[in-house]
Design a protein around this motif. Structure first.
Motif, PDB file in Angstrom:
ATOM      1  N   ARG A 183       1.038  -1.200   0.052  1.00 53.30           N
ATOM      2  CA  ARG A 183       0.008   0.093   0.016  1.00 53.30           C
ATOM      3  C   ARG A 183       0.941   1.284  -0.235  1.00 53.30           C
ATOM      4  NH1 ARG A 183      -5.462  -0.997   1.324  1.00 53.30           N
ATOM      5  NH2 ARG A 183      -5.581   1.103   0.212  1.00 53.30           N
ATOM      6  N   VAL A 184       0.543   2.251  -0.746  1.00 49.71           N
ATOM      7  CA  VAL A 184       1.111   3.706  -0.372  1.00 49.71           C
ATOM      8  C   VAL A 184       0.391   4.460   0.440  1.00 49.71           C
ATOM      9  CG1 VAL A 184       1.940   5.654  -2.045  1.00 49.71           C
ATOM     10  CG2 VAL A 184       1.880   3.498  -3.038  1.00 49.71           C
ATOM     11  N   ILE A 185       0.933   5.089   1.289  1.00 49.63           N
ATOM     12  CA  ILE A 185       0.396   6.246   2.065  1.00 49.63           C
ATOM     13  C   ILE A 185       1.121   7.429   1.732  1.00 49.63           C
ATOM     14  CG2 ILE A 185      -0.086   7.164   4.443  1.00 49.63           C
ATOM     15  CD1 ILE A 185      -1.001   4.029   4.081  1.00 49.63           C
ATOM     16  N   HIS A 186       0.171   8.279   0.936  1.00 50.39           N
ATOM     17  CA  HIS A 186       0.902   9.403   0.518  1.00 50.39           C
ATOM     18  C   HIS A 186       0.596  10.590   1.547  1.00 50.39           C
ATOM     19  CE1 HIS A 186       0.248  12.771  -2.933  1.00 50.39           C
ATOM     20  NE2 HIS A 186       1.257  12.969  -1.884  1.00 50.39           N
ATOM     21  N   ASP A 187       1.905  11.221   2.114  1.00 53.03           N
ATOM     22  CA  ASP A 187       1.913  12.002   3.120  1.00 53.03           C
ATOM     23  C   ASP A 187       1.849  13.359   2.312  1.00 53.03           C
ATOM     24  OD1 ASP A 187       2.371  13.993   4.970  1.00 53.03           O
ATOM     25  OD2 ASP A 187       3.442  12.735   6.316  1.00 53.03           O
ATOM     26  N   ALA A 188       0.823  14.042   2.284  1.00 58.14           N
ATOM     27  CA  ALA A 188       0.671  15.325   1.447  1.00 58.14           C
ATOM     28  C   ALA A 188       0.299  16.439   2.055  1.00 58.14           C
ATOM     29  CB  ALA A 188      -0.376  14.926   0.179  1.00 58.14           C
ATOM     30  N   ALA A 189       1.197  16.233   3.546  1.00 62.17           N
ATOM     31  CA  ALA A 189       0.992  17.330   4.659  1.00 62.17           C
ATOM     32  C   ALA A 189       1.388  18.505   3.777  1.00 62.17           C
ATOM     33  CB  ALA A 189       1.291  17.128   5.587  1.00 62.17           C
ATOM     34  N   HIS A 190       2.608  18.588   3.050  1.00 59.63           N
ATOM     35  CA  HIS A 190       3.304  19.740   2.382  1.00 59.63           C
ATOM     36  C   HIS A 190       2.505  20.342   1.152  1.00 59.63           C
ATOM     37  CE1 HIS A 190       7.241  19.346   4.766  1.00 59.63           C
ATOM     38  NE2 HIS A 190       6.162  19.118   5.760  1.00 59.63           N
ATOM     39  N   ALA A 191       1.800  19.431   0.676  1.00 53.70           N
ATOM     40  CA  ALA A 191       1.198  19.450  -0.789  1.00 53.70           C
ATOM     41  C   ALA A 191      -0.124  19.968  -1.047  1.00 53.70           C
ATOM     42  CB  ALA A 191       1.711  18.342  -1.601  1.00 53.70           C
ATOM     43  N   PHE A 192      -0.699  20.447  -0.074  1.00 59.46           N
ATOM     44  CA  PHE A 192      -2.085  20.923  -0.335  1.00 59.46           C
ATOM     45  C   PHE A 192      -2.165  21.932  -1.256  1.00 59.46           C
ATOM     46  CE2 PHE A 192      -6.075  22.883   0.776  1.00 59.46           C
ATOM     47  CZ  PHE A 192      -7.025  21.965   0.697  1.00 59.46           C
ATOM     48  N   GLY A 193      -3.129  21.832  -2.156  1.00 64.91           N
ATOM     49  CA  GLY A 193      -3.075  23.025  -3.277  1.00 64.91           C
ATOM     50  C   GLY A 193      -2.241  22.724  -4.576  1.00 64.91           C
ATOM     51  N   SER A 194      -1.415  21.562  -4.590  1.00 65.55           N
ATOM     52  CA  SER A 194      -0.521  21.407  -5.578  1.00 65.55           C
ATOM     53  C   SER A 194      -1.288  20.249  -6.481  1.00 65.55           C
ATOM     54  CB  SER A 194       0.779  20.610  -5.053  1.00 65.55           C
ATOM     55  OG  SER A 194       1.586  21.750  -4.132  1.00 65.55           O
ATOM     56  N   LYS A 195      -0.311  20.558  -7.727  1.00 59.53           N
ATOM     57  CA  LYS A 195      -0.830  19.443  -8.772  1.00 59.53           C
ATOM     58  C   LYS A 195       0.513  18.676  -9.264  1.00 59.53           C
ATOM     59  CE  LYS A 195      -4.705  21.443 -10.963  1.00 59.53           C
ATOM     60  NZ  LYS A 195      -4.872  22.825 -10.918  1.00 59.53           N
ATOM     61  N   TYR A 196       0.148  17.307  -9.408  1.00 59.13           N
ATOM     62  CA  TYR A 196       1.229  16.382  -9.970  1.00 59.13           C
ATOM     63  C   TYR A 196       0.907  16.044 -11.309  1.00 59.13           C
ATOM     64  CZ  TYR A 196       4.190  12.203 -10.507  1.00 59.13           C
ATOM     65  OH  TYR A 196       4.848  11.265 -10.824  1.00 59.13           O
ATOM     66  N   ASN A 197       1.846  16.430 -12.374  1.00 60.08           N
ATOM     67  CA  ASN A 197       1.465  16.217 -13.492  1.00 60.08           C
ATOM     68  C   ASN A 197       0.179  16.494 -14.050  1.00 60.08           C
ATOM     69  OD1 ASN A 197       3.942  15.285 -14.051  1.00 60.08           O
ATOM     70  ND2 ASN A 197       3.384  13.065 -14.128  1.00 60.08           N
ATOM     71  N   GLY A 198      -0.495  17.749 -13.468  1.00 56.57           N
ATOM     72  CA  GLY A 198      -1.562  18.328 -13.848  1.00 56.57           C
ATOM     73  C   GLY A 198      -2.853  17.858 -12.856  1.00 56.57           C
ATOM     74  N   ARG A 199      -2.459  16.687 -12.257  1.00 58.46           N
ATOM     75  CA  ARG A 199      -3.550  16.253 -11.248  1.00 58.46           C
ATOM     76  C   ARG A 199      -3.603  16.589 -10.044  1.00 58.46           C
ATOM     77  NH1 ARG A 199      -3.220   9.974 -12.157  1.00 58.46           N
ATOM     78  NH2 ARG A 199      -5.382  10.027 -11.506  1.00 58.46           N
TER      79      ARG A 199
END
Ligand code: PLP
Length: 407
Positions: A183-199
């Motif tokens: 399983r991947v736990i994506h810790d996006a605590a720093h990435a709120f409001g960002s886009k990865y490859n447009g997503r």
């Protein structure tokens, strides 16, 4: 009492480090004397009005505002095929993410050692062991080649964390997990409001979590969120965040509660409260401005500080990114002198983070080679970055940094 009066009193209490849109520009001399803080939460009229309305509603626990906030987040991510659950903190979100992922006693979770302490504590809380992986020198995100060497029969999950204004290679994370059945736990605590490859971050990961703590890009004072793929996972989270009570969320979202329920499994008191969700909603409405201001400030830092010998800045054009932090790396063993020099010039700095394997609690955890982590742990410094970053603050930080290296 008006917001301006309240803010002025707050400024006095905090030595003028608190933010106030109402008071902006009227305290130049006090502000010049005050430190430029590393973080300055954006609390304006809207957050105060939202808090008042939530308090006046008289339903303080989990209720209609939480539902509205969750729906607002789902809309913001464009995650129409996912489910969002708001919780009390980012740490709670991580703990529940690992529970939902089925990580338990005796399992191992691969995580960058260069990560937040709550990630490690959440792994320990489910009875599993953190396995420390190195990071890439260019991105400061997990090094998947190094992670390959750490997989064993006991590995259950990997934590993919976006550090600061640079995103993790999420395509590689998905591929890595598929290859090893994790399983991947994506810790996006720093990435709120960002886009990865447009997503939008929050719209594509296996399990994604956010923190809305006092200093985050979007704050609820304290809060967190999980984005999961299935109704079943959402139901588990609903149950676990309410101490295992089978209270229907739909009822609580109408500001009501059931007095009879079953408890079938372990749970925690991890729900979000209405007041916090109301503040989150007020912040959500400002994300465009927050994002643009932060990105512009980081671009300015990159342009002004990018060519200083002995100082490394994030190598990114920040396209599509909403930065939470702005980090620099001070080479040559001068990091602590640099921080002290800036402090003397009224510029506060932070350290995100000390690597996990340096802590007493975690020093015996299994690990790979951590050469980059060791170096970065000694070089990393966070410079001030605010959602309403003032030109004067930016200039002050830039001037102080330059003076250190010119000297
Ligand atoms: C990367 C990362 N993960 C998790 C957390 C934990 O979030 P919280 O402070 O809301 O518990 C933080 C908080 O700083 C963080 O930066």
């Amino acid at each position: 009492m008006g917001v301006t009066q309240t803010s002025e009193r707050t400024r006095e209490r905090m030595g003028a480090t608190a933010n106030s849109a109402a008071g902006r520009g009227t305290h130049e001399s006090a502000q010049e004397r005050a430190m430029v803080p590393v973080f300055r939460p954006l609390i304006e009229e809207e957050e105060i009005a939202a808090s008042r309305a939530a308090l006046e509603l008289g339903w303080l626990g989990m209720g209609s505002y939480v539902n509205e906030f969750e729906e607002g987040l789902r809309e913001f991510f464009g995650a129409h095929d996912r489910y969002v659950a708001a919780v009390s903190t980012g740490h709670a979100a991580l703990h529940l993410a690992l529970m939902v992922a089925g990580v338990g006693r005796g399992d191992e979770v691969i995580t960058p050692s260069f990560n937040n302490i709550t990630d490690f504590q959440a792994i320990l809380a489910v009875g599993a062991e953190p396995v420390f992986c190195d990071i890439e020198d260019a991105t400061l995100c997990i090094d998947f080649d190094a992670a390959e060497k750490l997989v064993t029969r006991r590995t259950r999950a990997i934590i993919a964390m976006d550090y600061d204004c640079v995103l993790c290679d999420h395509a590689r994370a998905t591929e890595f997990a598929r290859k090893h059945g994790l399983r991947v736990i994506h810790d996006a605590a720093h990435a709120f409001g960002s886009k990865y490859n447009g997503r939008a971050i929050g719209s594509f990961s296996d399990i994604c979590m956010f923190s809305f703590d006092p200093v985050k890009t979007l704050t609820c004072i304290d809060g967190g969120a999980l984005v999961v793929r299935t109704r079943e996972e959402l139901a588990r989270i609903h149950e676990m965040r309410l101490a295992g009570m089978s209270q229907p969320a739909s009822l609580m979202y109408q500001n009501q509660r059931a007095w009879t329920y079953d408890v079938a499994r372990l749970g925690f008191r991890y729900h979000m409260a209405n007041l916090h969700a109301a503040i989150g909603l007020a912040q959500l409405a400002k994300m465009k401005r927050i994002s643009e201001t932060r990105r512009a400030a980081c671009r300015r830092y990159n342009a002004e500080l990018g060519r200083i010998a002995g100082l490394r800045v994030p190598r990114t054009d920040l396209e599509g990114v909403t930065p939470f932090l702005y980090y620099v790396r001070v080479e040559g063993g001068r990091r602590d002198d640099f921080r002290e020099f800036l402090r003397e010039r009224g510029v506060d700095t932070g350290i995100h983070w000390q690597p996990g394997h340096w802590f007493t609690l975690l020093k015996n955890c299994r690990r790979g080679k951590l050469d980059v982590t060791e170096r970065v742990g000694r070089e990393i410094v966070s410079l001030p970055l605010h959602s309403a970053m003032e030109e004067a603050s930016l200039e002050r930080v830039i001037a102080a940094v330059r003076e250190f290296f010119d000297g």
